[in-house]
Design an enzyme around this catalytic site. Sequence first.
Site, mmCIF file in Angstrom:
data_model
loop_
_atom_site.group_PDB
_atom_site.id
_atom_site.type_symbol
_atom_site.label_atom_id
_atom_site.label_comp_id
_atom_site.label_asym_id
_atom_site.label_seq_id
_atom_site.Cartn_x
_atom_site.Cartn_y
_atom_site.Cartn_z
ATOM 1 N N HIS A 75 1.074 -0.967 -0.618
ATOM 2 C CA HIS A 75 -0.405 0.191 -0.074
ATOM 3 C C HIS A 75 0.178 1.456 0.051
ATOM 4 O O HIS A 75 1.938 1.287 0.625
ATOM 5 C CB HIS A 75 -0.849 0.192 0.989
ATOM 6 C CG HIS A 75 -1.356 -1.152 1.074
ATOM 7 N ND1 HIS A 75 -1.228 -2.391 2.272
ATOM 8 C CD2 HIS A 75 -2.973 -1.726 1.004
ATOM 9 C CE1 HIS A 75 -2.380 -2.977 2.010
ATOM 10 N NE2 HIS A 75 -2.910 -2.991 1.715
ATOM 11 N N HIS A 77 0.975 4.249 1.913
ATOM 12 C CA HIS A 77 0.455 5.679 3.202
ATOM 13 C C HIS A 77 0.600 6.217 3.357
ATOM 14 O O HIS A 77 1.418 7.517 2.373
ATOM 15 C CB HIS A 77 1.389 4.423 4.466
ATOM 16 C CG HIS A 77 0.981 2.906 4.333
ATOM 17 N ND1 HIS A 77 0.291 2.940 5.538
ATOM 18 C CD2 HIS A 77 1.181 2.057 4.064
ATOM 19 C CE1 HIS A 77 -0.005 1.446 6.135
ATOM 20 N NE2 HIS A 77 0.203 0.932 4.345
ATOM 21 N N HIS A 93 -2.970 3.978 5.174
ATOM 22 C CA HIS A 93 -3.145 4.472 4.119
ATOM 23 C C HIS A 93 -4.062 5.699 3.134
ATOM 24 O O HIS A 93 -4.799 6.391 3.914
ATOM 25 C CB HIS A 93 -4.354 2.826 2.955
ATOM 26 C CG HIS A 93 -4.375 1.574 4.000
ATOM 27 N ND1 HIS A 93 -4.917 0.780 3.114
ATOM 28 C CD2 HIS A 93 -3.167 1.383 4.343
ATOM 29 C CE1 HIS A 93 -5.015 -0.562 3.595
ATOM 30 N NE2 HIS A 93 -3.830 -0.110 4.299
ATOM 31 N N HIS A 101 -11.832 1.104 2.923
ATOM 32 C CA HIS A 101 -11.021 0.309 2.236
ATOM 33 C C HIS A 101 -11.276 -0.705 0.630
ATOM 34 O O HIS A 101 -13.084 -1.076 1.197
ATOM 35 C CB HIS A 101 -10.133 -0.481 3.104
ATOM 36 C CG HIS A 101 -9.095 -1.954 2.894
ATOM 37 N ND1 HIS A 101 -7.576 -1.822 2.146
ATOM 38 C CD2 HIS A 101 -8.859 -2.696 2.586
ATOM 39 C CE1 HIS A 101 -7.166 -2.034 1.472
ATOM 40 N NE2 HIS A 101 -8.027 -3.299 1.965
ATOM 41 N N HIS A 110 -9.376 2.882 -1.092
ATOM 42 C CA HIS A 110 -8.951 3.957 -0.878
ATOM 43 C C HIS A 110 -7.596 4.026 -1.936
ATOM 44 O O HIS A 110 -7.060 3.942 -2.185
ATOM 45 C CB HIS A 110 -7.202 3.643 0.637
ATOM 46 C CG HIS A 110 -8.128 3.224 2.333
ATOM 47 N ND1 HIS A 110 -7.375 2.610 2.890
ATOM 48 C CD2 HIS A 110 -9.475 4.177 1.934
ATOM 49 C CE1 HIS A 110 -8.850 2.284 3.641
ATOM 50 N NE2 HIS A 110 -9.356 3.145 3.771
ATOM 51 N N ASP A 113 -4.454 1.778 -1.689
ATOM 52 C CA ASP A 113 -5.091 0.308 -1.835
ATOM 53 C C ASP A 113 -4.201 0.256 -3.491
ATOM 54 O O ASP A 113 -4.672 -0.091 -4.294
ATOM 55 C CB ASP A 113 -6.010 0.618 -1.469
ATOM 56 C CG ASP A 113 -6.606 0.381 -0.483
ATOM 57 O OD1 ASP A 113 -5.823 0.698 0.764
ATOM 58 O OD2 ASP A 113 -8.205 0.424 -0.251
ATOM 59 N N HIS A 151 3.117 -5.502 4.077
ATOM 60 C CA HIS A 151 3.079 -6.414 5.208
ATOM 61 C C HIS A 151 3.377 -7.652 4.907
ATOM 62 O O HIS A 151 3.229 -8.027 3.957
ATOM 63 C CB HIS A 151 1.238 -5.785 5.611
ATOM 64 C CG HIS A 151 1.038 -4.603 5.063
ATOM 65 N ND1 HIS A 151 0.794 -3.931 6.291
ATOM 66 C CD2 HIS A 151 0.391 -3.278 4.207
ATOM 67 C CE1 HIS A 151 0.106 -2.267 6.717
ATOM 68 N NE2 HIS A 151 0.367 -2.549 4.620
ATOM 69 N N ARG A 168 3.917 -4.210 9.246
ATOM 70 C CA ARG A 168 4.774 -3.337 8.518
ATOM 71 C C ARG A 168 5.733 -4.585 8.133
ATOM 72 O O ARG A 168 7.095 -4.160 9.334
ATOM 73 C CB ARG A 168 4.512 -2.187 8.650
ATOM 74 C CG ARG A 168 3.261 -2.117 8.009
ATOM 75 C CD ARG A 168 3.251 -0.298 9.053
ATOM 76 N NE ARG A 168 1.401 0.007 9.074
ATOM 77 C CZ ARG A 168 1.001 1.003 9.360
ATOM 78 N NH1 ARG A 168 1.700 2.568 9.077
ATOM 79 N NH2 ARG A 168 -0.024 1.239 9.136
#
Length: 177
Positions: A75, A77, A93, A101, A110, A113, A151, A168
């Site tokens: 993602h 962020h 995000h 999401h 988002h 995403d 992630h 993360r």
Amino acid sequence: MNTPSTGLLAAAALAVAIGGCAALRGTPPPVGSATLAPTQGNATAGTVRLEQQADRLMVYARVTGLKPNAEHGFHVHEKGDCSSPDAMSAGGHFNPTGRPHGHFGGTDRHAGDLPNLRADASGVAEMRVPVTGLVLGSGSADVVGRAIVVHAGPDDYTSQPAGNSGARIACGVIARS
């Protein structure tokens, strides 16, 4: 019949065609990149290249040190801050439109995403994907100065607020190249 004026016309037409092609190329598209560094206790690292192409952002990634044969959430962020040992300093995000999401291919998601990374048997993932809703250079959807995060687990694309993709494991800040 080939006359001197026919040759000149052909040369002029060729010059216009070449010039027209150069004009179509114009200035190169905006490009950005991020170097992914592992968070504390992890070995995941990689590079991400972003290139603006009309109304979409092409995302090219190569990530190593992933769990073999597994998917990993990926993602953009909101904050370009990877300074904390767990990369929580990168915030949530990137979501300039305030949407829930969702799946990266959908419209109700988002902006940050992205599709899951899919690691091979060696723990390496490569991605080349066009993404809408993000831009490189200006505006509220600009990704320059934001973070890209990998992630530990896959994004399920439905859990709120962030897809339940776990810790993360790598983080990098996007800079314009």
